[in-house]
Design an enzyme around this catalytic site. Sequence first.
Site, PDB file in Angstrom:
ATOM      1  N   HIS A 145       6.418  66.116  30.069  1.00  0.00           N
ATOM      2  CA  HIS A 145       6.735  65.200  31.176  1.00  0.00           C
ATOM      3  C   HIS A 145       7.226  66.024  32.365  1.00  0.00           C
ATOM      4  O   HIS A 145       7.923  67.020  32.184  1.00  0.00           O
ATOM      5  CB  HIS A 145       7.825  64.196  30.772  1.00  0.00           C
ATOM      6  CG  HIS A 145       7.859  63.017  31.673  1.00  0.00           C
ATOM      7  ND1 HIS A 145       8.545  63.028  32.867  1.00  0.00           N
ATOM      8  CD2 HIS A 145       7.261  61.818  31.591  1.00  0.00           C
ATOM      9  CE1 HIS A 145       8.366  61.865  33.475  1.00  0.00           C
ATOM     10  NE2 HIS A 145       7.586  61.115  32.727  1.00  0.00           N
TER      11      HIS A 145
ATOM     12  N   ASP B  52       3.981  57.688  26.107  1.00  0.00           N
ATOM     13  CA  ASP B  52       2.640  57.348  25.597  1.00  0.00           C
ATOM     14  C   ASP B  52       2.420  57.757  24.156  1.00  0.00           C
ATOM     15  O   ASP B  52       1.389  57.409  23.577  1.00  0.00           O
ATOM     16  CB  ASP B  52       1.583  58.028  26.483  1.00  0.00           C
ATOM     17  CG  ASP B  52       1.591  57.447  27.882  1.00  0.00           C
ATOM     18  OD1 ASP B  52       1.670  58.229  28.851  1.00  0.00           O
ATOM     19  OD2 ASP B  52       1.563  56.216  28.007  1.00  0.00           O
TER      20      ASP B  52
HETATM   21  C1  SDX Z   1       3.091  59.425  32.043  1.00  0.00           C
HETATM   22  O1  SDX Z   1       5.584  61.015  36.021  1.00  0.00           O
HETATM   23  C2  SDX Z   1       5.874  59.981  35.256  1.00  0.00           C
HETATM   24  O2  SDX Z   1       6.928  59.429  35.267  1.00  0.00           O
HETATM   25  C3  SDX Z   1       4.699  59.517  34.373  1.00  0.00           C
HETATM   26  C4  SDX Z   1       5.058  58.475  33.336  1.00  0.00           C
HETATM   27  C5  SDX Z   1       5.411  57.139  33.973  1.00  0.00           C
HETATM   28  O3  SDX Z   1       6.123  56.359  33.339  1.00  0.00           O
HETATM   29  O4  SDX Z   1       4.872  56.840  35.087  1.00  0.00           O
HETATM   30  O5  SDX Z   1       6.147  58.916  32.535  1.00  0.00           O
HETATM   31  C6  SDX Z   1       3.864  58.187  32.408  1.00  0.00           C
HETATM   32  O6  SDX Z   1       2.120  59.729  32.707  1.00  0.00           O
HETATM   33  C7  SDX Z   1       3.562  60.280  30.887  1.00  0.00           C
HETATM   34  C8  SDX Z   1       2.711  61.571  30.698  1.00  0.00           C
HETATM   35  C9  SDX Z   1       1.424  61.204  29.948  1.00  0.00           C
HETATM   36  N1  SDX Z   1       0.527  62.387  29.917  1.00  0.00           N
HETATM   37  C10 SDX Z   1       0.294  63.062  28.779  1.00  0.00           C
HETATM   38  O7  SDX Z   1       0.854  62.848  27.704  1.00  0.00           O
HETATM   39  C11 SDX Z   1      -0.773  64.150  28.924  1.00  0.00           C
HETATM   40  C12 SDX Z   1      -0.281  65.457  28.294  1.00  0.00           C
HETATM   41  N2  SDX Z   1       0.827  65.987  29.094  1.00  0.00           N
HETATM   42  C13 SDX Z   1       0.546  66.967  30.101  1.00  0.00           C
HETATM   43  O8  SDX Z   1      -0.718  66.978  30.659  1.00  0.00           O
HETATM   44  C14 SDX Z   1       1.726  67.295  31.008  1.00  0.00           C
HETATM   45  O9  SDX Z   1       2.801  67.518  30.194  1.00  0.00           O
HETATM   46  C15 SDX Z   1       2.112  66.294  32.098  1.00  0.00           C
HETATM   47  C16 SDX Z   1       0.948  65.871  32.904  1.00  0.00           C
HETATM   48  C17 SDX Z   1       2.778  65.106  31.494  1.00  0.00           C
HETATM   49  C18 SDX Z   1       3.147  67.005  33.000  1.00  0.00           C
HETATM   50  O10 SDX Z   1       2.476  68.018  33.641  1.00  0.00           O
HETATM   51  P1  SDX Z   1       3.243  69.106  34.543  1.00  0.00           P
HETATM   52  O11 SDX Z   1       4.642  68.674  34.810  1.00  0.00           O
HETATM   53  O12 SDX Z   1       2.335  69.410  35.709  1.00  0.00           O
HETATM   54  O13 SDX Z   1       3.380  70.334  33.596  1.00  0.00           O
HETATM   55  P2  SDX Z   1       2.284  71.495  33.449  1.00  0.00           P
HETATM   56  O14 SDX Z   1       0.931  70.899  33.218  1.00  0.00           O
HETATM   57  O15 SDX Z   1       2.459  72.432  34.572  1.00  0.00           O
HETATM   58  O16 SDX Z   1       2.754  72.196  32.075  1.00  0.00           O
HETATM   59  C19 SDX Z   1       3.815  73.175  32.039  1.00  0.00           C
HETATM   60  C20 SDX Z   1       3.472  74.089  30.862  1.00  0.00           C
HETATM   61  C21 SDX Z   1       2.064  74.690  30.951  1.00  0.00           C
HETATM   62  O17 SDX Z   1       2.080  75.848  30.186  1.00  0.00           O
HETATM   63  P3  SDX Z   1       2.259  77.324  30.964  1.00  0.00           P
HETATM   64  O18 SDX Z   1       1.188  77.341  32.064  1.00  0.00           O
HETATM   65  O19 SDX Z   1       3.676  77.269  31.538  1.00  0.00           O
HETATM   66  O20 SDX Z   1       2.046  78.369  29.906  1.00  0.00           O
HETATM   67  O21 SDX Z   1       3.477  73.322  29.642  1.00  0.00           O
HETATM   68  C22 SDX Z   1       2.156  73.304  29.103  1.00  0.00           C
HETATM   69  C23 SDX Z   1       1.211  73.694  30.208  1.00  0.00           C
HETATM   70  O22 SDX Z   1       0.035  74.293  29.675  1.00  0.00           O
HETATM   71  N3  SDX Z   1       1.916  71.908  28.671  1.00  0.00           N
HETATM   72  C24 SDX Z   1       1.306  71.551  27.542  1.00  0.00           C
HETATM   73  C25 SDX Z   1       1.356  70.146  27.516  1.00  0.00           C
HETATM   74  N4  SDX Z   1       1.978  69.700  28.607  1.00  0.00           N
HETATM   75  C26 SDX Z   1       2.326  70.791  29.317  1.00  0.00           C
HETATM   76  N5  SDX Z   1       0.733  72.307  26.560  1.00  0.00           N
HETATM   77  C27 SDX Z   1       0.189  71.577  25.536  1.00  0.00           C
HETATM   78  N6  SDX Z   1       0.206  70.233  25.431  1.00  0.00           N
HETATM   79  C28 SDX Z   1       0.770  69.488  26.415  1.00  0.00           C
HETATM   80  N7  SDX Z   1       0.787  68.159  26.324  1.00  0.00           N
END
Ligand code: SDX
Length: 392
Positions: A271, A328
């Site tokens: 998140h 989710d």
């Molecule tokens: C919602 O914003 C809100 O409030 C949204 C929400 C709402 O109520 O409106 O809460 C609802 O959208 C919840 C999120 C649902 N999405 C998912 O579950 C999809 C999987 N999650 C990710 O794609 C990600 O965690 C996000 C999109 C939720 C957040 O993305 P960020 O903040 O841009 O973080 P990032 O992609 O830059 O990740 C940081 C690091 C990275 O690794 P490094 O480059 O530092 O090595 O964490 C890793 C990412 O690769 N990472 C994950 C991961 N999520 C982040 N690695 C594996 N699996 C994951 N799910």
Amino acid sequence: TGGVTTIDAGFKNTSSCESAITFLDGEKGILRYRGYSIEELAKKSNFVEVSYLLIFGALPTCDELAKFKADIRKQSLVDEDIKKILDGFPKSAHPMGVLSALTSALTAFSPKSVDVDSPEEMYDAIVKIYAKLPVLASWAYRKEEGLPLEYGDNSLGYVENFLKMMFDLPNEVYKPNPVIIKALDKLLILHADHEQNCSTSTVRIAGSSHAGLFASISAGISALWGRLHGGANQAVIEMLEEIKEDGGGYEKYIAKAKDKNDPFRLMGFGHRVYKNFDPRANIIKVAAEEVLADLGIDDPVLDIARGLSTVALEDEYFKSRNLYPNVDFYSGIIYRALGIPIPMFTVMFALGRLPGWIAQWREMRLRKEPIGRPRQLYIGATGRPFIEKEER
Ligand code: SDX
């Protein structure tokens, strides 16, 4: 570049507005709607009352709530011509695309709802979209199932009426189990608002051009559809199903999620704001266990979800990146237990988020926020003379 020197991709460190609607503390895992904790609201309130709280800023008196419900009932029909738009979709159309299109189409039947400036005019547009979205959401489902479209029964509560519009059959009246009504009401409360997330920011920026409320909500539905945002609840169940089909071993998927060369992500994890836990996920996890027990359902993906999250939470990769189950991760397990089909999971998220989108749009318009128009750092070609195509 207009003097702009830094880029904040994804607005990770940018506040777009002042707002008095929802408070998040990502470190402490605190979520409050107009100052009330979601734990208390989920336990003691209901979705329509929480919707009123988010939109108008205070818990309604008995009279205010009665009037709000009466005004909603008055608007719960949808122009029959909207069905002609629905007929144009193939049965295979994703319900989020159908919902976004039908929501935008509402403007054509209420042209006065577009450039509203006074709270009174806004109120009229607000009760219209609040009353009609559940009807359109159920129609998106009924279209996919090839079932006749229903209007439900205005004498029922909001959630029970939605379930009736979804599952009533011409030859069998749907009688929802009170456990299902209560669980769905709680899920809608927990999804109702979440400050300036992707879809809410979309609603605000669309609304900042003075596009109407319905067009702004339609834009929010489209943004929510993405699998990184609201679409994740569908992607989580599809991932858990894949793991189940693959023998239930989630270690392989944890390894894939950590592999930088593998685009696979653990859906439902991570998140932007919560860095210790998502308070909604904790409540939904308990609710999922209660609902499945109450309904006597043994869903193997719940065991896979529990095992997957336990292992991930102890894994250095996830811990070092503050990755935890989000809203989710468990919600789809409840939706499925309630009989809601997977493609409708994100529509359920949109139904829950509607009052939050409305509240944020209304606050932005009443505060007369300027039109959203960020700048850029230009990295393209420098000035160059036109070349006739024969000389290219
Ligand atoms: C919602 O914003 C809100 O409030 C949204 C929400 C709402 O109520 O409106 O809460 C609802 O959208 C919840 C999120 C649902 N999405 C998912 O579950 C999809 C999987 N999650 C990710 O794609 C990600 O965690 C996000 C999109 C939720 C957040 O993305 P960020 O903040 O841009 O973080 P990032 O992609 O830059 O990740 C940081 C690091 C990275 O690794 P490094 O480059 O530092 O090595 O964490 C890793 C990412 O690769 N990472 C994950 C991961 N999520 C982040 N690695 C594996 N699996 C994951 N799910």
